[in-house]
Design an enzyme around this catalytic site. Structure first.
Site, PDB file in Angstrom:
ATOM      1  N   TYR A   1       3.181  -7.409  17.685  1.00 12.38           N
ATOM      2  CA  TYR A   1       2.590  -6.637  16.587  1.00 12.38           C
ATOM      3  C   TYR A   1       1.430  -5.782  17.091  1.00 12.38           C
ATOM      4  O   TYR A   1       1.365  -4.574  16.824  1.00 12.38           O
ATOM      5  CB  TYR A   1       2.112  -7.562  15.476  1.00 12.38           C
TER       6      TYR A   1
ATOM      7  N   ILE B  27       0.823  -1.213   0.000  1.00  6.66           N
ATOM      8  CA  ILE B  27       0.000   0.000   0.000  1.00  6.66           C
ATOM      9  C   ILE B  27       0.854   1.258   0.000  1.00  6.66           C
ATOM     10  O   ILE B  27       0.399   2.303  -0.483  1.00  6.66           O
ATOM     11  CB  ILE B  27      -0.994   0.013   1.179  1.00  6.66           C
ATOM     12  N   GLY B  28       2.076   1.188   0.510  1.00  7.99           N
ATOM     13  CA  GLY B  28       2.957   2.348   0.470  1.00  7.99           C
ATOM     14  C   GLY B  28       3.327   2.721  -0.950  1.00  7.99           C
ATOM     15  O   GLY B  28       3.349   3.904  -1.314  1.00  7.99           O
TER      16      GLY B  28
END
Length: 285
Positions: free
Chosen positions: A164, A26-27
């Site tokens: 996470y 997505i970056g």
């Protein structure tokens, strides 16, 4: 009402954006779309060769600079080399559900990549920032039992998914505390949160918790996963906004402003975390 898409992005000519971890996923999509509408996009990536290959053929003004957010010396070199104003910083780099490992600084790799590094990078780049910081979290922050006294997993037995979740809650607490501090100082820079829901990227491809292949029809593709980042980076949202998909359980859909978990709004916990991170990294105050 029409759903917001990348076709609704404003003209970004003359604006500079840094996106960490933008060599894929997505970056990279966010970089592509921001470049398409005129932004100068700086991709901060660990592997500059991979970054150059990723942007090959993309339309726009792109720069590739080496940046490993888990390595504080790399973060400092990136900042020291920065010259001029920076309109938008997107803290996108992240890892998920990886085995226990320590960075060159002695930090837990997962925590350093997802939280400690972005904390340091943002604080050091603040003098250059003119508009906003977008920090990319996860809906899994809602399941975190973050221990502020052991944010770097030194006293507890390491648990890869808990690490996470904790790192993503830490990022929420950091972003909201940053906005409080910006407001208190009279600074107009905004601190905004975004999350992609669950998207079919490589982030969790190796994870034991990965369900993407079996349930892909229920979750966002990468193009939709990037939309909350783009919305948070370009739309007139207030500081402290939390942008994610508008579908059921915020897993899939188009961007909308929602709310983080209640624990993310705990200002006292956020202050304690901030001070613990300053003590850990030596950056901030």
């Amino acid at each position: 009402m029409a759903k917001w898409t990348a076709a609704d992005l404003p003209d970004m000519t003359g604006r500079t954006v840094v996106i960490t971890g933008a060599g894929s996923g997505i970056g990279l999509i966010a970089a592509r779309e921001l470049g398409r509408v005129g932004a100068r996009v700086v991709l901060g990536v660990r592997d500059t060769g991979k970054g150059r290959r990723a942007i090959s053929g993309m339309r726009g003004a792109f720069e590739i600079r080496r940046l490993d957010v888990a390595d504080l010396s790399s973060v400092r070199r990136f900042v020291q080399a920065w010259d001029g104003p920076l309109d938008v910083l997107i803290n996108n780099a992240g890892v998920m559900d990886i085995p226990a490992a320590r960075t060159a600084d002695g930090f837990d790799v997962q925590t350093a990549t997802n939280y400690t590094g972005p904390f340091v990078l943002t604080n050091l780049l603040l003098p250059h920032l003119t508009d906003r910081v977008v920090s990319v979290t996860s809906g899994l922050h809602r399941q975190s039992k973050l221990n502020v006294d052991d944010v770097d997993w030194r006293a507890r037995k390491y648990h890869r998914m808990n690490a996470y979740r904790d790192s993503k809650l830490a990022l929420v607490l950091f972003s909201l505390e940053l906005q409080r501090r910006l407001d208190a100082s009279g600074c107009s820079v905004r601190s905004v949160l975004a999350h992609p829901g669950i998207a079919t990227t490589t982030l969790a491809a190796h994870s034991r918790a990965n369900v993407i292949n079996r349930f892909a029809f229920l979750i966002n593709d990468p193009e939709h996963g990037a939309l909350p980042l783009l919305y948070a980076a370009t739309q007139n949202v207030p500081g402290n906004a939390y942008v994610g998909p508008d579908g059921l359980a915020a897993i899939k859909g188009h961007p909308a402003v929602g709310k983080p978990a209640r624990i993310g709004l705990d200002a006292a916990k956020a202050r304690r975390l901030w001070q613990a991170t300053v003590a850990l990294t030596g950056v901030g105050r």
